[in-house]
Design an enzyme around this catalytic site. Structure first.
Site, PDB file in Angstrom:
ATOM      1  N   ASP A   9       0.845  -1.193   0.000  1.00  0.00           N
ATOM      2  CA  ASP A   9       0.000   0.000   0.000  1.00  0.00           C
ATOM      3  C   ASP A   9       0.883   1.246   0.000  1.00  0.00           C
ATOM      4  OD1 ASP A   9      -2.377   1.576   0.316  1.00  0.00           O
ATOM      5  OD2 ASP A   9      -1.976   1.677   2.470  1.00  0.00           O
ATOM      6  N   ASP A  11      -0.425   4.967   1.034  1.00  0.00           N
ATOM      7  CA  ASP A  11      -0.731   5.967   2.062  1.00  0.00           C
ATOM      8  C   ASP A  11      -0.528   5.408   3.468  1.00  0.00           C
ATOM      9  OD1 ASP A  11      -1.473   7.765   0.026  1.00  0.00           O
ATOM     10  OD2 ASP A  11      -3.465   6.859  -0.053  1.00  0.00           O
TER      11      ASP A  11
END
Length: 177
Positions: A9, A11
């Site tokens: 991922d 963020d």
């Protein structure tokens, strides 16, 4: 020999989105919001209730995702992982209308060895077929069929049930040693 796949991922795993919230809050209200970095904190339990809806709109602003700071160690460790594993960057870029291009540009700038074929912009990460998913949100790990790894962020301090990696040094130790 096929390499194992790691989906990562962006963020609050590779990029400091929390830092952008703090920066924009300071600009708008001339107040410090650094408590957002404390374990167990999130927007709901940190921002005054009368400001919460305005703050939740920050990711909808055109420049929110532009040039986010990398999380310490992320770039170096992803490059090392790339030597041994097939790396896919899996990020939700559809929830916020102005996030797609800044995220893509960030990846081109900071991780140029990750090709467009290994970047997945999605909404529901249950579609990801990989051996591992490194993410800060347990909602993404719940639906993942491989091994879910929880990357520590303030908002997930109380989440249990996953192998937790607190920083990029721990990510390196998990995968490279």
């Amino acid at each position: 020999m096929n390499k194992k796949r790691i989906a990562i991922d962006m963020d609050d795993v590779m990029t400091d989105a929390i830092g952008r919230f703090i920066e924009l809050y300071q600009q708008e209200f001339q107040e410090d919001l650094s408590d957002l970095r404390l374990p167990g904190r999130n927007l709901t339990n940190t921002v005054p209730p009368e400001r919460l809806e305005a703050i939740k709109q920050y990711p909808h602003q055109p420049n929110f995702f532009k040039d986010l700071e990398p999380i310490a160690g992320s770039l170096e460790v992803v490059e090392q992982l790339h030597q041994r594993y097939e790396i896919f960057i899996t990020t939700a870029a559809l929830e916020f209308e102005h996030s797609f291009t800044p995220k893509y540009n960030w990846l081109k700038k900071h991780l140029p060895f990750i090709t467009w074929k290994n970047i997945v912009f999605c909404g529901d990460k249950s579609i990801i077929r990989a051996d591992y998913l490194l993410d800060d949100l347990d909602r993404n790990l719940k639906t993942f069929t491989g091994t879910g790894l929880l990357f520590t962020a303030p908002h997930n301090a109380h989440v249990t049930g996953y192998t937790r990696l607190n920083n990029w040094q721990e990510v390196a130790a998990y995968f490279l040693h």
